[in-house]
Scaffold this motif. Structure first.
Motif, short mmCIF file in Angstrom:
data_model
loop_
_atom_site.label_atom_id
_atom_site.label_comp_id
_atom_site.label_asym_id
_atom_site.label_seq_id
_atom_site.Cartn_x
_atom_site.Cartn_y
_atom_site.Cartn_z
N LYS A 128 0.84 -1.19 0.00
CA LYS A 128 0.00 0.00 0.00
C LYS A 128 0.87 1.24 0.00
N THR A 129 0.54 2.16 -0.83
CA THR A 129 1.27 3.42 -0.90
C THR A 129 0.36 4.57 -0.51
N ASN A 130 0.93 5.55 0.13
CA ASN A 130 0.17 6.73 0.52
C ASN A 130 0.20 7.74 -0.62
N PRO A 131 -0.94 7.99 -1.26
CA PRO A 131 -0.94 8.89 -2.41
C PRO A 131 -0.87 10.36 -2.03
N LEU A 132 -0.98 10.67 -0.73
CA LEU A 132 -1.05 12.06 -0.32
C LEU A 132 0.32 12.73 -0.41
N GLN A 133 0.31 13.97 -0.84
CA GLN A 133 1.52 14.77 -0.91
C GLN A 133 1.29 16.09 -0.18
N THR A 134 2.38 16.61 0.38
CA THR A 134 2.31 17.91 1.05
C THR A 134 2.53 19.02 0.03
N ALA B 33 -0.99 28.34 2.56
CA ALA B 33 -1.73 27.19 3.03
C ALA B 33 -0.86 25.96 2.85
N ILE B 34 -0.87 25.07 3.85
CA ILE B 34 -0.18 23.79 3.74
C ILE B 34 -1.24 22.71 3.69
N LEU B 35 -1.23 21.94 2.60
CA LEU B 35 -2.28 20.96 2.35
C LEU B 35 -1.70 19.56 2.21
N GLN B 36 -2.48 18.58 2.61
CA GLN B 36 -2.23 17.19 2.27
C GLN B 36 -3.23 16.83 1.18
N VAL B 37 -2.72 16.57 -0.05
CA VAL B 37 -3.62 16.38 -1.19
C VAL B 37 -3.27 15.09 -1.93
N ASP B 38 -4.25 14.56 -2.59
CA ASP B 38 -4.06 13.45 -3.54
C ASP B 38 -3.88 14.08 -4.91
N PRO B 39 -2.67 14.10 -5.46
CA PRO B 39 -2.44 14.82 -6.73
C PRO B 39 -3.19 14.23 -7.91
N SER B 40 -3.64 12.98 -7.77
CA SER B 40 -4.41 12.39 -8.87
C SER B 40 -5.84 12.90 -8.90
N VAL B 41 -6.26 13.56 -7.82
CA VAL B 41 -7.64 14.07 -7.73
C VAL B 41 -7.66 15.60 -7.75
N ALA B 42 -6.81 16.22 -6.93
CA ALA B 42 -6.79 17.69 -6.81
C ALA B 42 -5.63 18.27 -7.61
N SER B 43 -5.92 19.22 -8.46
CA SER B 43 -4.89 19.90 -9.24
C SER B 43 -4.69 21.31 -8.71
N ILE B 44 -3.57 21.91 -9.09
CA ILE B 44 -3.28 23.29 -8.69
C ILE B 44 -4.38 24.22 -9.19
N GLU B 45 -4.86 23.96 -10.41
CA GLU B 45 -5.90 24.82 -10.98
C GLU B 45 -7.18 24.76 -10.15
N GLN B 46 -7.54 23.56 -9.67
CA GLN B 46 -8.73 23.43 -8.84
C GLN B 46 -8.56 24.16 -7.51
#
Length: 714
Positions: free
Chosen positions: A10-16, A55-68
């Protein structure tokens, strides 16, 4: 064809992700941005920082883009600049203060004209000649950015402080008072600038700090010196620093000598000497010499980078009084709307209703606490004190119990072995050799003292084949086939109680040396009390700290030698868990406990205390992470300074909240009674912000550390 049945890891897809956010002026803005980003798909968590404007976010880059994310921030009424835009903004930051100062002067002049004009009745004579349509258009155009933000907030079912003023503008337009609406909009916009000026004042110290971050480094690659961006330096590379240059990395000096100004890290104005073997830190300056440094850490991983990050994120640890202000604001706005509606029902006067809405701007309530907290945190950082949030300032202001560690905290942390007491016919030199060999891999100050004493006597050490450190007891090592233990009396067997009693009253720390289960020596070490400590203890008593107590794992004799001259009680022979138990016992009594330690051996107790203070935390990862307050240099005068800063900050916060509360109550009463016209209500609504700015700015100008340092040297 074979297929694998092994489960895939299992890999954690979240990125800071760090996202710059511009346009925030108050805690209400922070909540709006957090709410907008948190609703974006793919965002797991978000923290927004007013002072750092990011803002410091934990995001899934496959779902949330910078544009969004940028679109979500824009929908909330704020902006995420492109990198080029952000650089331009920073380049012009120095001019903003002058612009806002001019606006403040204009505000004062216009306020005077408005008050006199309203009193003489001149406004009605002038504005009666302007068609209503033109006046209304001017109102809409000048206030459009604010109205658009209010509309966006309304779509999200949110009420902001500008919602009240927008309703006041609409009420004034509805009764044909376009001039009143225009003045409301004018002061609304001036109020925005005042709030930005207030927030900018809190950001100044942080900007000054981050501006010191090294940008370039000179490294030796393939025998040739090259200038490269500091982010490109790799651990292990040799960095060359010439006289007058900034040290770009954390590392160890391998060649050269220099006088290093470490004020950016420790706040200490006196430079230190760096030579081969010395540790140096990024953002410090080499003077009167050049250095070659083996890189250990770069960029955000350096001590300076960690300090900047922790200062930026300190506002996330909000004080309880700040949380109260945030909660109050959420209830306050609907209450004001209800009062305005009740005013209209009773008086049938739309102007009185508009005045109620205008006078009750709540941004001053939201600003009263965070601006003061950020000012105090920024000022403390300049003095070499890292406070990790407003809740620790609040706790320090209420603290009534101060618990102290001994070695490296009350003392200089450079003990020396005074004498060796041998037992069972073992030669003192042999006992010292075995003890120093066992302590070869230990980092404890007492272990360094043992090794140094052996070196002075020319004793050659053996390499231990096994080493184990036991917290609160000592070390156990295998030396030349013998099991050698060095540490406290807890390493001894029960039948050795007579030996312990024989050195019980020794005025010093006693290290027992046990070989194959048999005690062979006692090493007596003494340390020196920090010279500034008596004055610091006196200052703490003057500040109202009720209980000051020494907690140590050392023997009672050594504890008494330090505690009695200071006039404080002590507890000796404590294990780390015993210190935690003492902290908890005071907390069960309702006390607010501050623990001061070296940040390494006392990390559990520091974490348990309401406020853990680490002494001399520069370069110590455990100290920076475990403590709530980190003193970047070993100076006991900083301890009363942080108490003084905390108490003064809370006085400023209470003054801010008191004035805001009194202003709102009086203003609402006058407006509801029809004694405060909307024009004057609009002019007066920025008064609390101006007071908060001036009152909180006193914390930025305060310089208690330098004054205390001068006192301690007299």
């Amino acid at each position: 064809m074979r297929t694998s049945t092994e489960p895939k890891p299992k890999t954690n897809p979240l990125q800071t992700l760090e996202l710059p956010v511009h346009g925030m002026d108050c805690a209400e803005c922070v909540r709006h941005v957090e709410h907008a980003l948190a609703k974006t798909p793919g965002v797991a968590s978000v923290q927004v920082f007013l002072s750092a404007e990011k803002a410091i976010l934990q995001v899934d880059p496959s779902v949330a883009s910078i544009e969004q994310l940028r679109a979500a921030v824009a929908e909330a009424g704020y902006t995420v600049p492109e990198p080029a835009e952000e650089a331009t903004t920073k380049a012009h930051a120095g001019y903003t203060r002058k612009v806002w100062t001019v606006l403040a002067l204009v505000f004062g002049a216009v306020l005077f004209v408005v008050v006199i004009g309203e009193w003489l009745g001149l406004f009605e004579q002038i504005t009666a000649r302007v068609p209503f349509a033109i006046g209304a258009a001017l109102v809409v155009l000048s206030g459009w950015p604010v109205f658009a933000n209010v509309a966006r907030a309304a779509r999200r079912r949110q009420i902001t402080s500008h919602t009240l003023m927008t309703l006041g503008v609409l009420a004034a337009l509805a009764v044909g008072e376009w001039a009143t609406a225009a003045v409301v909009v004018f002061f609304m916009r001036v109020g925005d600038y005042v709030e930005r000026f207030t927030a900018e004042g809190a950001r100044t110290a942080l900007r000054d700090l981050t501006a010191l971050t090294p940008k370039q480094a000179r490294v030796v690659r393939d025998g040739v010196e090259q200038e490269i961006p500091v982010e490109a330096v790799r651990p292990g590379e040799i960095v060359v620093v010439r006289p007058g240059e900034q040290i770009p990395v954390d590392g160890v000096v391998v060649e050269g000598h220099a006088t290093v100004d470490q004020a950016t890290i420790t706040g200490e104005p006196l430079p230190v000497e760096a030579e081969p073997g010395s540790r140096v830190f990024a953002a410090t300056i080499a003077r009167l010499g050049s250095l070659r440094i083996r890189t250990e850490r770069v960029g955000a991983d350096t001590t300076f980078g960690r300090v900047v990050r922790l200062v930026q994120e300190a506002e996330s640890n909000r004080a309880e009084v700040q949380r109260f202000a945030d909660r109050f604001s959420s209830y306050y706005l609907p209450i004001v709307v209800a009062i305005a509606a009740l005013t209209f029902l009773i008086r049938r006067d739309p102007l009185a209703m508009a005045a109620v809405l205008v006078v009750a701007c709540s941004c001053s309530i939201a600003l009263a606490t965070p601006v003061a907290m950020l000012a105090a945190i920024g000022r403390a950082a300049r003095e070499g004190v890292l406070i990790k949030g407003g809740k620790y300032i609040e706790a320090l202001a209420r603290a009534n119990v101060l618990l102290l560690d001994k070695t490296g905290t009350l003392t200089l942390g450079r003990p020396q072995i005074e004498r060796v007491i041998p037992f069972n016919g073992v030669e003192p030199t042999e006992a010292l050799r075995l003890a120093a060999s066992a302590e070869r891999d230990s980092e404890h100050p007492l272990a360094e003292a043992v090794r140094a004493h052996a070196a002075r006597q020319g004793i050659r050490l053996s390499e231990p084949t096994r080493f184990e450190a036991i917290p609160g007891k000592g070390v156990i090592a295998e030396v030349e086939g013998h099991r050698v233990a060095v540490g406290s009396h807890r390493l001894l067997a029960a039948q050795d109680a007579a030996l312990v009693a024989s050195v019980k009253e020794t005025q010093g720390s006693v290290l027992w040396v046990v070989c194959d289960g048999k005690p062979i020596a006692a090493l007596v070490a003494t340390d020196t009390l920090r010279p500034e400590t008596p004055l610091a203890i006196q200052r703490l008593r003057e500040l109202g700290v009720e209980q000051i107590e020494l907690l140590t794992g050392d023997n009672p004799g050594a504890a008494a030698a330090l505690a009695e001259p200071l006039g404080i009680p002590y507890r000796a022979n404590l294990l780390p868990e015993d210190k935690i138990a003492v902290v908890r016992d005071y907390q069960r009594q309702g006390k607010v406990v501050v623990m001061v330690g070296d940040g390494v051996n006392d990390a559990p107790a520091l974490a348990q205390a309401d406020v853990g203070v680490a002494m001399g935390a520069a370069g110590a990862d455990i100290a920076l992470e475990a403590a709530h307050v980190a003193l970047m240099r070993e100076d006991w005068m900083l301890v009363p300074i942080i108490f003084a800063i905390a108490r003064r900050t809370m006085r400023v916060v209470k003054m801010n909240l008191l004035l805001t509360a009194v202003y709102n109550v009086v203003g609402l009463a006058l407006a509801a009674a029809g004694l405060l016209p909307p024009i004057l209500a609009a002019a007066a609504q920025s008064i609390p912000d101006l007071f908060i700015l001036g009152n909180s700015a006193r914390l930025l100008k305060n310089d208690p550390a330098r004054n205390s340092s001068r006192d301690s040297r007299r």
